[in-house]
Write a protein that holds these residues in place. Structure first.
Motif, PDB file in Angstrom:
ATOM      1  N   TRP A  87      48.111  45.002  47.446  1.00 25.31           N
ATOM      2  CA  TRP A  87      47.118  44.829  46.708  1.00 25.31           C
ATOM      3  C   TRP A  87      46.342  45.863  46.361  1.00 25.31           C
ATOM      4  O   TRP A  87      45.576  45.662  45.260  1.00 25.31           O
ATOM      5  CB  TRP A  87      46.219  43.754  47.769  1.00 25.31           C
ATOM      6  CG  TRP A  87      45.659  44.737  49.111  1.00 25.31           C
ATOM      7  CD1 TRP A  87      46.392  44.607  50.084  1.00 25.31           C
ATOM      8  CD2 TRP A  87      44.606  45.549  49.076  1.00 25.31           C
ATOM      9  NE1 TRP A  87      45.657  45.621  51.026  1.00 25.31           N
ATOM     10  CE2 TRP A  87      44.549  46.060  50.281  1.00 25.31           C
ATOM     11  CE3 TRP A  87      43.549  45.586  48.331  1.00 25.31           C
ATOM     12  CZ2 TRP A  87      43.525  46.853  50.747  1.00 25.31           C
ATOM     13  CZ3 TRP A  87      42.516  46.505  48.495  1.00 25.31           C
ATOM     14  CH2 TRP A  87      42.394  47.176  49.875  1.00 25.31           C
ATOM     15  N   SER A  88      46.515  46.951  46.992  1.00 24.97           N
ATOM     16  CA  SER A  88      45.756  48.185  46.449  1.00 24.97           C
ATOM     17  C   SER A  88      46.010  48.598  45.115  1.00 24.97           C
ATOM     18  O   SER A  88      45.100  48.916  44.325  1.00 24.97           O
ATOM     19  CB  SER A  88      46.023  49.365  47.467  1.00 24.97           C
ATOM     20  OG  SER A  88      45.495  49.197  48.778  1.00 24.97           O
ATOM     21  N   VAL A  89      47.428  48.684  44.618  1.00 22.37           N
ATOM     22  CA  VAL A  89      47.684  48.765  43.346  1.00 22.37           C
ATOM     23  C   VAL A  89      46.934  47.637  42.315  1.00 22.37           C
ATOM     24  O   VAL A  89      46.411  47.943  41.264  1.00 22.37           O
ATOM     25  CB  VAL A  89      49.163  48.648  43.216  1.00 22.37           C
ATOM     26  CG1 VAL A  89      49.433  49.018  41.665  1.00 22.37           C
ATOM     27  CG2 VAL A  89      49.869  49.889  43.901  1.00 22.37           C
ATOM     28  N   VAL A  90      47.155  46.516  42.913  1.00 22.04           N
ATOM     29  CA  VAL A  90      46.382  45.341  42.125  1.00 22.04           C
ATOM     30  C   VAL A  90      45.066  45.509  41.943  1.00 22.04           C
ATOM     31  O   VAL A  90      44.491  45.325  40.681  1.00 22.04           O
ATOM     32  CB  VAL A  90      46.596  43.777  42.925  1.00 22.04           C
ATOM     33  CG1 VAL A  90      46.069  42.839  42.023  1.00 22.04           C
ATOM     34  CG2 VAL A  90      48.287  43.654  42.905  1.00 22.04           C
ATOM     35  N   VAL A  91      44.269  45.963  42.954  1.00 26.55           N
ATOM     36  CA  VAL A  91      42.862  46.326  42.670  1.00 26.55           C
ATOM     37  C   VAL A  91      42.491  47.080  41.567  1.00 26.55           C
ATOM     38  O   VAL A  91      41.751  47.202  40.786  1.00 26.55           O
ATOM     39  CB  VAL A  91      42.442  46.780  44.092  1.00 26.55           C
ATOM     40  CG1 VAL A  91      40.982  47.454  44.027  1.00 26.55           C
ATOM     41  CG2 VAL A  91      42.201  45.520  45.234  1.00 26.55           C
ATOM     42  N   LEU A  92      43.416  48.170  41.605  1.00 30.00           N
ATOM     43  CA  LEU A  92      43.041  49.318  40.615  1.00 30.00           C
ATOM     44  C   LEU A  92      43.368  49.051  39.271  1.00 30.00           C
ATOM     45  O   LEU A  92      42.707  48.931  38.183  1.00 30.00           O
ATOM     46  CB  LEU A  92      44.083  50.743  40.816  1.00 30.00           C
ATOM     47  CG  LEU A  92      43.824  51.216  42.111  1.00 30.00           C
ATOM     48  CD1 LEU A  92      45.017  52.386  42.359  1.00 30.00           C
ATOM     49  CD2 LEU A  92      42.551  51.941  42.276  1.00 30.00           C
ATOM     50  N   ILE A  93      44.519  48.023  39.040  1.00 29.27           N
ATOM     51  CA  ILE A  93      44.721  47.153  37.829  1.00 29.27           C
ATOM     52  C   ILE A  93      43.741  46.255  37.368  1.00 29.27           C
ATOM     53  O   ILE A  93      43.223  46.288  36.458  1.00 29.27           O
ATOM     54  CB  ILE A  93      46.180  46.530  37.954  1.00 29.27           C
ATOM     55  CG1 ILE A  93      47.339  47.298  38.156  1.00 29.27           C
ATOM     56  CG2 ILE A  93      46.460  45.724  36.537  1.00 29.27           C
ATOM     57  CD1 ILE A  93      48.762  46.846  38.408  1.00 29.27           C
ATOM     58  N   VAL A  94      43.061  45.452  38.338  1.00 28.02           N
ATOM     59  CA  VAL A  94      42.071  44.605  37.887  1.00 28.02           C
ATOM     60  C   VAL A  94      40.765  45.548  37.608  1.00 28.02           C
ATOM     61  O   VAL A  94      40.195  45.104  36.794  1.00 28.02           O
ATOM     62  CB  VAL A  94      41.647  43.966  39.283  1.00 28.02           C
ATOM     63  CG1 VAL A  94      40.413  43.006  38.971  1.00 28.02           C
ATOM     64  CG2 VAL A  94      42.989  42.763  39.717  1.00 28.02           C
ATOM     65  N   VAL A  95      40.555  46.718  38.432  1.00 31.81           N
ATOM     66  CA  VAL A  95      39.406  47.485  37.870  1.00 31.81           C
ATOM     67  C   VAL A  95      39.462  47.924  36.342  1.00 31.81           C
ATOM     68  O   VAL A  95      38.455  47.631  35.665  1.00 31.81           O
ATOM     69  CB  VAL A  95      39.415  48.580  38.994  1.00 31.81           C
ATOM     70  CG1 VAL A  95      38.111  49.718  38.618  1.00 31.81           C
ATOM     71  CG2 VAL A  95      38.631  48.209  40.269  1.00 31.81           C
ATOM     72  N   VAL A  96      40.755  48.348  36.106  1.00 33.26           N
ATOM     73  CA  VAL A  96      40.846  48.795  34.918  1.00 33.26           C
ATOM     74  C   VAL A  96      40.608  47.537  33.695  1.00 33.26           C
ATOM     75  O   VAL A  96      39.856  47.840  32.749  1.00 33.26           O
ATOM     76  CB  VAL A  96      42.200  49.469  34.612  1.00 33.26           C
ATOM     77  CG1 VAL A  96      42.503  49.785  33.187  1.00 33.26           C
ATOM     78  CG2 VAL A  96      42.461  50.769  35.342  1.00 33.26           C
ATOM     79  N   ALA A  97      41.159  46.535  34.228  1.00 35.98           N
ATOM     80  CA  ALA A  97      40.914  45.341  33.340  1.00 35.98           C
ATOM     81  C   ALA A  97      39.659  45.042  33.005  1.00 35.98           C
ATOM     82  O   ALA A  97      39.265  44.552  32.153  1.00 35.98           O
ATOM     83  CB  ALA A  97      41.852  43.972  33.815  1.00 35.98           C
TER      84      ALA A  97
END
Length: 443
Positions: A87-97
Motif C-alpha cells: 500500500w505504501s507504493v500505492v499511496v505514492l501513486i495516488v498522491v501523484v494522481a
C-alpha cells in the motif's frame, strides 16, 4: 437575480471543489500514512528515489558502471513492490494522481468563463494565404484536411512541396497581394513565415500543425483544434508580440546550446530519442566528460562559470523541468529569457535529476535564470551546435541574441482566450488556494 448571475458558474465552482479536495488529499494522505506506518512509507520513498537516481546514473555511464547502476535501479523497484504491505507504493501513486487532478481542475476553476482575447478587433482578411507543410506533425495537414478547410473559409492554401523554398513561397504570396500570412507546420516553419510577415508588417496566423507547437501553446491556442485556428483569418483579435534573433535569424520559441543541442544534432535523435540520449550522455555529462566551451556574462557584468546548457528564449519561461522547456506567460515584454545550467560531474548529476524529477529545477545549485534585451555567447570552437525552435544547426561564434519588441502582428480567433499555461496558475501554493477559494465563494 443579477447578483446570482454574476457569480462563478457551476462548472467553475465544481472545479474549485475538486481542486481543493484533491490538493488536500495530496497533502493529508502521506501525513496519515507516515503516522500510521512510518517506516513502511519512508522505505517506499527511499527505494523509489534510489531507483530513479540509479536509472539516471546509468544514463551517464558506460560499461560496468552502467550495468551496476541499472541493477541497483531494478533491485530498488523490486524492493519497493515487495515491501510487507504494497500500500505504501500505492499511496505514492495516488498522491501523484491527486496532484495532477488538482492542477487540471484548478485550470478550469481559474480560467475566465468567457474568452476575452487581448488585442484589437479586426475585420476578416481580404486575401489570406495559408502555407502548409504536409510532413509536419506526422501529417496533420492531411489528417485535418486543412487544404479543404482553408478553401471553405476563402483562404488561399499553398502546399510546401518537397524541395520548395518556404521563404520564397511566403514572399511570393506577399507579392501577389496577401494581406495576412498563416503557417500550418512546426515551430521552425512558423518562425520563418513570421519573419516574412514582420518584414512586410503583415498580420500572421499560427496554425498548430507541428509536433509540439510550443508557440501556439503560449499564444493561448487550443493545439488539438488545428482547423479552428483558421478562424483567425476571419473576424479576429490582433495583438503585437515579440520575436527574437540569433544573428539575423528569427526564432519564436528558443535557442538551446550545450548538452541538449549536442543530442539533437544526432541523425538518429528524431527516431530514437531515448536511445540517442543514452548513447551520448556519458560523453556529455559523464565523470570523464569535459565542460562545454560556452562563455558569457552574468547580469552584473561578471563572467559566468562554464555552462553545460544555455537556453535563450523569446520571452521568459516558467521552467519547472528542462525536459518540457516550460511555457511563457507573456510574449510582449521585450526581453529574452536566459537559463543556464552548470553541472559538476562527480557531485551534481544526482541532484540535477532529482530536481528534474520533482519539477523544481530552480532549486538546483547550478541553475541560473534572468531576463535581458540582448545576450552574447562566445566559444573557442569554430562552430557551436545550436537547436533553434527544434531545428539542429551549427553556427560560428560569437552568437548574438536580441529581442525584437512588438515586431509581429498576430491574429487570433476571437474565441481564443490568449492565456498561456504559465499565466493560468500561480507558482506559489498559498496564492493558488486563495484563487480557488475566491472562485468558489465570491462574486
Amino acid at each position: 437575480m443579477g447578483g446570482a448571475d454574476s457569480r462563478p458558474g457551476m462548472r467553475r465552482r465544481l472545479a474549485s471543489v475538486v481542486a481543493l479536495l484533491a490538493l488536500a488529499g495530496a497533502v493529508v494522505l502521506p501525513i496519515v500514512a507516515l503516522v500510521r506506518h512510518p517506516w513502511q512509507l519512508i522505505a517506499a520513498v527511499a527505494l523509489l528515489g534510489t531507483a530513479v537516481m540509479a536509472a539516471w546514473t546509468a544514463l551517464v555511464h558506460r560499461g560496468a558502471h552502467r550495468v551496476a547502476a541499472t541493477a541497483v535501479a531494478l533491485l530498488a523497484l523490486v524492493g519497493a513492490v515487495l515491501l510487507p504491505d504494497a500500500w505504501s507504493v500505492v499511496v505514492l501513486i495516488v498522491v501523484v494522481a491527486l496532484a495532477v487532478l488538482s492542477t487540471a481542475a484548478a485550470r478550469v476553476a481559474i480560467a475566465p468563463e468567457e474568452p476575452a482575447p487581448r488585442g484589437l478587433a479586426v475585420p476578416p482578411a481580404r486575401h489570406g494565404v495559408l502555407l502548409m507543410n504536409p510532413r509536419s506533425g506526422g501529417g496533420k495537414v492531411t489528417k485535418f484536411d486543412l487544404e479543404a478547410e482553408a478553401r471553405r473559409r476563402g483562404i488561399e492554401p499553398v502546399i510546401l512541396r518537397l524541395g520548395a523554398d518556404l521563404r520564397e513561397l511566403a514572399e511570393r504570396a506577399v507579392r501577389e497581394g496577401a494581406d495576412a500570412l498563416g503557417m500550418a507546420g512546426g515551430d521552425g516553419s512558423q518562425a520563418l513565415v513570421a519573419d516574412v510577415a514582420r518584414r512586410h508588417d503583415l498580420p500572421f496566423v499560427c496554425v498548430p500543425a507541428g509536433t509540439r507547437n510550443h508557440f501556439a501553446l503560449d499564444l493561448g491556442l487550443d493545439r488539438d483544434d488545428v482547423a479552428g485556428a483558421l478562424d483567425a483569418f476571419g473576424e479576429a483579435a490582433e495583438q503585437r508580440i515579440d520575436l527574437a534573433l540569433i544573428g539575423e535569424r528569427v526564432f519564436v520559441n528558443n535557442a538551446s546550446l550545450g548538452v541538449y543541442a549536442s543530442v539533437v544534432q544526432s541523425a538518429h535523435y528524431r527516431d530514437a530519442k531515448l536511445g540517442t540520449a543514452a548513447e551520448m550522455l556519458p560523453d556529455l555529462l559523464g565523470p570523464d566528460s569535459r565542460p562545454m566551451d560556452l562563455r558569457f556574462s552574468l547580469p552584473d557584468g561578471s563572467r559566468a562559470p562554464a555552462a553545460d546548457l544555455v537556453l535563450v528564449s523569446n520571452g521568459a519561461y516558467r521552467l519547472d523541468r528542462l525536459s518540457g522547456f516550460g511555457t511563457r506567460a507573456r510574449l510582449d515584454e521585450g526581453v529574452l529569457g536566459v537559463v543556464t545550467l552548470t553541472v559538476d560531474r562527480a557531485r551534481d548529476v544526482p541532484a540535477l535529476f532529482a530536481a528534474e524529477a520533482a519539477g523544481r529545477m530552480g532549486s538546483f545549485p547550478g541553475y541560473r535564470e534572468w531576463t535581458v534585451p540582448e545576450f552574447a555567447v562566445e566559444s573557442g570552437r569554430p562552430l557551436v551546435e545550436v537547436g533553434i525552435d527544434g531545428e539542429a544547426v551549427q553556427l560560428a561564434p560569437p552568437l548574438t541574441f536580441r529581442s525584437l519588441p512588438g515586431a509581429l502582428r498576430v491574429r487570433l480567433p476571437r474565441t481564443t482566450p490568449s492565456v498561456a499555461p504559465a499565466s493560468e496558475l500561480p507558482d506559489r501554493l498559498g496564492a493558488l488556494v486563495t484563487l480557488l477559494l475566491r472562485a468558489l465563494v465570491t462574486r
